[in-house]
Enzyme design. Structure first.
Site, short mmCIF file in Angstrom:
data_model
loop_
_atom_site.label_atom_id
_atom_site.label_comp_id
_atom_site.label_asym_id
_atom_site.label_seq_id
_atom_site.Cartn_x
_atom_site.Cartn_y
_atom_site.Cartn_z
N ASP A 32 0.86 -1.19 0.00
CA ASP A 32 0.00 0.00 0.00
C ASP A 32 0.89 1.23 0.00
O ASP A 32 2.11 1.15 0.19
CB ASP A 32 -0.91 -0.01 1.24
CG ASP A 32 -2.23 0.73 1.01
OD1 ASP A 32 -2.24 1.71 0.24
OD2 ASP A 32 -3.25 0.35 1.61
N ASN A 74 -6.89 -5.78 -4.07
CA ASN A 74 -7.92 -4.88 -3.53
C ASN A 74 -7.69 -3.42 -3.91
O ASN A 74 -8.64 -2.66 -4.01
CB ASN A 74 -7.96 -5.02 -2.01
CG ASN A 74 -8.83 -3.97 -1.35
OD1 ASN A 74 -10.05 -3.98 -1.48
ND2 ASN A 74 -8.20 -3.02 -0.66
N TYR A 138 -13.10 4.00 -14.75
CA TYR A 138 -13.21 3.03 -13.66
C TYR A 138 -14.01 1.80 -14.09
O TYR A 138 -13.60 0.66 -13.85
CB TYR A 138 -13.88 3.71 -12.46
CG TYR A 138 -13.91 2.87 -11.20
CD1 TYR A 138 -12.74 2.54 -10.55
CD2 TYR A 138 -15.12 2.45 -10.66
CE1 TYR A 138 -12.77 1.79 -9.37
CE2 TYR A 138 -15.16 1.70 -9.49
CZ TYR A 138 -13.98 1.38 -8.86
OH TYR A 138 -14.01 0.64 -7.70
N LYS A 142 -12.72 -2.14 -14.26
CA LYS A 142 -13.32 -3.22 -13.48
C LYS A 142 -13.94 -4.29 -14.38
O LYS A 142 -13.90 -5.48 -14.06
CB LYS A 142 -14.36 -2.65 -12.51
CG LYS A 142 -13.77 -1.77 -11.41
CD LYS A 142 -12.70 -2.51 -10.62
CE LYS A 142 -12.20 -1.69 -9.43
NZ LYS A 142 -11.18 -2.41 -8.63
#
Length: 237
Positions: A32, A74, A138, A142
């Protein structure tokens, strides 16, 4: 101990996933850009997912120390814009984080998974893959993640490796609360549109990740599971 690599695992949904996988007995490695807001990890690596060379190097260090057999992609970015204002540079940036980085992460952990004869890949997607205003970049990323998930399921099943995606609906996080203030009529409209009549929580998503990451999920692969309180069904209807 078996290990899970969780990108974007420092806060919100990622933090809930890290906590749940830790409770499941896995050692969690977090990749991260921000410090974790919890202690449910064995290692934290600060790495920009758009820096391909640096990412590959970091992943090499991770797999040389931790035998990762679970991968949870994620991390993701949004960058909203109407289609006539969508910047190709922004699309490339969203693609780099939401599509390219998951591929690189999988490539890095595959040798360990193949050697173990077992692996679980869980891609955190979004119901926005089905379409939403102001989400050209986006939604495209996805939807691409869904296609990759199904492709990976076909390619990797013979090695005991499954690949699935989770499409969260409205989830109560700090980011959602920031964009959708409590008491705002638009926020109420979102909640009222959810068949179960409540917002989702990060733990709702983590529960699904927990199952798909477990040995019990060995016969589930190539699927997109919407954790959305029924909103996806409503949209389809």
């Amino acid at each position: 101990m078996e290990y899970a690599l969780v990108t974007g695992g420092s806060r919100n949904i990622g933090a809930a996933i890290a906590r749940r996988l830790t409770e499941d007995g896995l050692g969690v490695v977090i990749l991260d850009r921000v410090e974790p807001e919890h202690d449910a990890f064995v290692s934290f690596i600060d790495q920009d997912l758009t820096e391909v060379d640096g990412l590959r190097r970091r992943l090499g260090e991770i797999v040389s120390t931790f035998p990762v057999t679970r991968l949870v992609n994620n991390a993701g970015i949004v960058l909203p814009a109407a289609v006539d204002e969508t910047d190709p540079a922004d699309m490339a940036r969203v693609h780099a984080v939401n599509v390219v980085a998951p591929v690189i992460c999988l490539q890095s952990v595959l040798p360990t998974m193949r050697a173990a004869g077992m692996g679980r890949v869980v891609n955190v997607s979004s119901r926005v893959a089905l379409g939403k205003e102001l989400r050209t970049a986006y939604a495209a990323s996805k939807a691409g993640l869904h296609g990759m998930t199904k492709t990976w399921a076909l390619e990797l099943g013979r090695f005991g490796i499954t690949a699935n995606a989770i499409g969260p609906g409205p989830i109560r996080t700090s980011l959602f609360d920031q964009v959708n203030p409590s008491g705002d009529p638009r926020t109420k409209a979102v909640v009222d549109a959810i068949p179960v009549r409540r917002m989702g929580t990060p733990d709702d998503v983590a529960d699904a990740v927990s199952f798909l990451s477990s040995e019990r999920a060995g016969f589930v692969t190539g699927q997109v599971i919407y954790v959305c309180g029924g909103m996806t069904v409503g949209a389809a209807g």
